[in-house]
Design a protein around this motif. Structure first.
Motif, PDB file in Angstrom:
ATOM      1  N   ASP A  23       0.832  -1.207   0.000  1.00  0.00           N
ATOM      2  CA  ASP A  23       0.000   0.000   0.000  1.00  0.00           C
ATOM      3  C   ASP A  23       0.868   1.260   0.000  1.00  0.00           C
ATOM      4  OD1 ASP A  23      -2.794   1.120   0.273  1.00  0.00           O
ATOM      5  OD2 ASP A  23      -1.815   2.067   1.990  1.00  0.00           O
ATOM      6  N   VAL A  24       1.988   1.225   0.727  1.00  0.00           N
ATOM      7  CA  VAL A  24       2.904   2.371   0.711  1.00  0.00           C
ATOM      8  C   VAL A  24       3.492   2.567  -0.678  1.00  0.00           C
ATOM      9  CG1 VAL A  24       5.091   3.263   1.596  1.00  0.00           C
ATOM     10  CG2 VAL A  24       3.428   2.262   3.172  1.00  0.00           C
ATOM     11  N   LEU A  25       3.849   1.469  -1.344  1.00  0.00           N
ATOM     12  CA  LEU A  25       4.359   1.593  -2.707  1.00  0.00           C
ATOM     13  C   LEU A  25       3.328   2.228  -3.631  1.00  0.00           C
ATOM     14  CD1 LEU A  25       6.616  -0.235  -1.578  1.00  0.00           C
ATOM     15  CD2 LEU A  25       6.508  -1.539  -3.704  1.00  0.00           C
ATOM     16  N   VAL A  26       2.069   1.851  -3.462  1.00  0.00           N
ATOM     17  CA  VAL A  26       1.011   2.421  -4.301  1.00  0.00           C
ATOM     18  C   VAL A  26       0.863   3.918  -4.036  1.00  0.00           C
ATOM     19  CG1 VAL A  26      -1.481   2.452  -4.698  1.00  0.00           C
ATOM     20  CG2 VAL A  26      -0.256   0.276  -4.595  1.00  0.00           C
ATOM     21  N   ASN A  27       0.808   4.317  -2.759  1.00  0.00           N
ATOM     22  CA  ASN A  27       0.555   5.743  -2.498  1.00  0.00           C
ATOM     23  C   ASN A  27       1.759   6.614  -2.848  1.00  0.00           C
ATOM     24  OD1 ASN A  27       2.012   6.837  -0.047  1.00  0.00           O
ATOM     25  ND2 ASN A  27       0.973   5.150   0.996  1.00  0.00           N
ATOM     26  N   THR A  28       2.976   6.061  -2.733  1.00  0.00           N
ATOM     27  CA  THR A  28       4.128   6.876  -3.132  1.00  0.00           C
ATOM     28  C   THR A  28       4.200   7.013  -4.651  1.00  0.00           C
ATOM     29  OG1 THR A  28       5.559   4.907  -2.948  1.00  0.00           O
ATOM     30  CG2 THR A  28       5.535   6.438  -1.090  1.00  0.00           C
ATOM     31  N   ARG A  29       3.860   5.957  -5.379  1.00  0.00           N
ATOM     32  CA  ARG A  29       3.776   6.073  -6.841  1.00  0.00           C
ATOM     33  C   ARG A  29       2.792   7.168  -7.226  1.00  0.00           C
ATOM     34  NH1 ARG A  29       3.607   0.003  -7.249  1.00  0.00           N
ATOM     35  NH2 ARG A  29       5.502  -0.687  -8.300  1.00  0.00           N
ATOM     36  N   ALA A  30       1.633   7.151  -6.580  1.00  0.00           N
ATOM     37  CA  ALA A  30       0.612   8.153  -6.890  1.00  0.00           C
ATOM     38  C   ALA A  30       1.114   9.561  -6.596  1.00  0.00           C
ATOM     39  CB  ALA A  30      -0.655   7.858  -6.088  1.00  0.00           C
ATOM     40  N   GLN A  31       1.797   9.730  -5.470  1.00  0.00           N
ATOM     41  CA  GLN A  31       2.300  11.054  -5.115  1.00  0.00           C
ATOM     42  C   GLN A  31       3.344  11.555  -6.117  1.00  0.00           C
ATOM     43  OE1 GLN A  31       2.902  11.879  -0.746  1.00  0.00           O
ATOM     44  NE2 GLN A  31       2.658   9.661  -0.656  1.00  0.00           N
ATOM     45  N   VAL A  32       4.200  10.645  -6.588  1.00  0.00           N
ATOM     46  CA  VAL A  32       5.194  11.032  -7.595  1.00  0.00           C
ATOM     47  C   VAL A  32       4.505  11.507  -8.869  1.00  0.00           C
ATOM     48  CG1 VAL A  32       7.009  10.160  -9.110  1.00  0.00           C
ATOM     49  CG2 VAL A  32       7.048   9.603  -6.680  1.00  0.00           C
ATOM     50  N   GLU A  33       3.484  10.789  -9.293  1.00  0.00           N
ATOM     51  CA  GLU A  33       2.766  11.196 -10.495  1.00  0.00           C
ATOM     52  C   GLU A  33       2.118  12.566 -10.316  1.00  0.00           C
ATOM     53  OE1 GLU A  33       2.732   9.710 -13.505  1.00  0.00           O
ATOM     54  OE2 GLU A  33       4.235   8.393 -12.591  1.00  0.00           O
ATOM     55  N   LEU A  34       1.582  12.817  -9.125  1.00  0.00           N
ATOM     56  CA  LEU A  34       0.921  14.104  -8.866  1.00  0.00           C
ATOM     57  C   LEU A  34       1.914  15.254  -8.800  1.00  0.00           C
ATOM     58  CD1 LEU A  34      -1.724  13.049  -6.198  1.00  0.00           C
ATOM     59  CD2 LEU A  34      -2.145  13.688  -8.570  1.00  0.00           C
ATOM     60  N   SER A  35       3.198  14.947  -8.681  1.00  0.00           N
ATOM     61  CA  SER A  35       4.226  15.988  -8.644  1.00  0.00           C
ATOM     62  C   SER A  35       4.803  16.280 -10.021  1.00  0.00           C
ATOM     63  CB  SER A  35       5.357  15.572  -7.694  1.00  0.00           C
ATOM     64  OG  SER A  35       4.872  15.391  -6.377  1.00  0.00           O
TER      65      SER A  35
END
Length: 475
Positions: A330-342
């Motif tokens: 789940d941490v891998l998923v949310n960090t991927r999402a945050q990178v995309e949003l940046s």
């Protein structure tokens, strides 16, 4: 023979050593570096990690050396307020130099009796039905009942174990450090505001007279990320991004990190286990890495100790992978999402705008903050009340607070009815009979890592759950 050899004395390894020593397990920690890291990188301890530190009596020492700030704006650096009533007595972030955390946890482990040997690297190991034989780089051979790899993203233990580490390699680097800038503060602030319109990951934050903490994104990945960047590397990237290097000089420390995302296929193979970065790596978005590793250690420690002390049921150690692998995923998923949003690309910028609007709803903001800070973690313990599998809050008791009663790393039965007992498990579980305890249910059974393993009021049902988590009773 020792009971457990831990490879790596970072926060994960040191915390695990301390957890094992609470149960009188013989621990040897092997750290390949001869000296603790000197890079004064600031990390954030999240709410759940602060709760764990409070449970073990470490929080006050950390608070003395850290800086508290609100739990807001941590998902993809989208400005948002902290929820007004976040469900924790420790609802803040603690910014603190990582060497302080490393030293405090290592001292804590050593103070409890763990042996720490620096300059000793694991080179090979073999396991059998009785234990693990570990060979060091200098040829010395050691024997232990279990081996735990807490030796980082390039884990020797994981590689020798043959566990797959699938995921994505780094595509881009980020330079990070503290250095002095000679440009006027107002010029720096204006340029940062301009650049951050498109490059969200970029920041120059004042940290003392003329000193700034710099985060500078870099297109592409270095061939050798283990090699720290130079001042000239920083200046080149600053000029490429902003058109100026702001007169950068006199760095205090410099480092680089990538955005690789990988998750070990298994956290346990026989008598060898993995924790922390040896088990999972991800972009640093949201500052979750150190916290995830410490939480791995607290989940694993009492279970491994139980197997060594002889009371833990055989399946208990397997619950480490079953519980922590999904959390890491789940941490891998949310960090991927945050990178995309940046990203500065039009599509991610449009999604970021939409997510920013959604975070104006308290429920969305709260959900994302609880995800990042691990307050939202719920382990699957089967059917039962909503409390089951969730962390216990640090509630007030008739005398003191609940977390103070978890410092020995034992289970805890908190009973409001006055009619329940854990007598057959007295050597593993403490009993608090407190009719005034602020519980929504008659009684709860709390694991040593602070998660609710049972909630109810009937002794027979309680006995079944005591046996599940703490083995057979003493007759």
């Amino acid at each position: 023979m020792v009971d457990v050899i831990i490879a790596g004395c970072g926060p994960t390894g040191a915390m695990l050593a301390a957890e094992l020593r609470l149960h009188d397990v013989r621990v040897l920690v092997l750290e390949k570096e001869t000296e603790p890291a000197s890079v004064v990188r600031i990390v954030s301890l999240h709410v759940r990690s602060l709760e764990l530190m409070a449970m073990r009596g470490l929080l006050d020492r950390l608070l003395e050396r850290g800086r508290q700030r609100p739990v807001g704006g941590i998902f993809a650096a989208i400005p948002s307020p902290a929820p007004a009533d976040l469900d924790s007595a420790y609802a803040y972030l603690l910014g603190i130099p990582q060497p302080v955390v490393d030293r405090l946890l290592a001292d804590h482990a050593a103070g409890l009796g763990a042996e720490i040997r620096r300059g000793r690297a694991v080179a090979e190991f073999e396991q059998d039905d009785e234990g693990v034989t570990v060979e060091l780089a200098d040829g010395e051979r050691l024997r232990s009942r279990y081996l735990v790899g807490c030796d980082g993203a390039r884990s020797t233990v994981r590689k020798l174990l043959g566990v797959g580490f699938p995921g994505e390699p780094s595509r881009n680097d980020t330079l990070m450090g503290e250095l002095e800038l000679t440009a006027p503060p107002e010029e720096i602030a204006a340029k940062v505001a301009e650049i951050r319109e498109t490059a969200r990951a970029f920041s120059l934050v004042p940290f003392g007279e003329g000193v700034y903490r710099a985060v500078v994104p870099v297109a592409g990945a270095a061939e050798d990320r283990a090699e720290p960047p130079t001042l000239e590397d920083f200046k080149v990237q600053l000029r490429a991004l902003t058109g100026t290097d702001f007169g950068a000089h006199s760095p205090r420390w410099l480092s680089r990190f990538g955005d690789a995302t990988r998750l070990a296929e298994r956290f346990r193979v026989g008598r060898v286990l993995l924790a922390g970065d040896a088990a999972h790596i991800h972009p640093p978005a949201g500052g979750q890495g150190l916290n995830l590793g410490v939480q791995d250690a607290v989940n694993l420690g009492w279970k491994l100790a139980g197997r060594i002390r002889g009371w833990a049921p055989e399946p208990l150690l397997d619950t480490y992978h079953a519980e922590r692998h999904p959390v890491a995923e789940d941490v891998l998923v949310n960090t991927r999402a945050q990178v995309e949003l940046s990203s500065a690309e039009p599509g991610p910028r449009a999604v970021r705008r939409l997510v920013t609007e959604l975070m104006g709803f308290d429920e969305v903001n709260r959900y994302l903050i609880e995800k990042i800070t691990a307050l939202g973690v719920r382990y699957d313990f089967g059917t039962g009340p909503d409390l089951l599998g969730r962390r216990v809050r640090d509630i007030e008791l008739g005398e003191g607070r609940l977390y103070e009663r978890l410092r020995r790393g034992r289970g805890l039965l908190l009973d409001r009815t006055g009619g329940l007992t854990a007598e057959g498990w007295w050597d593993r579980v403490d009993l608090i009979a407190d009719p005034a305890a602020a519980l929504e249910v008659p009684a709860i059974l709390v694991r040593p890592d602070g998660y609710i393993a049972w909630a109810g009021e009937h002794q027979r049902d309680l006995d079944d759950h005591l046996a599940r988590w703490f083995g057979e009773p003493i007759r």
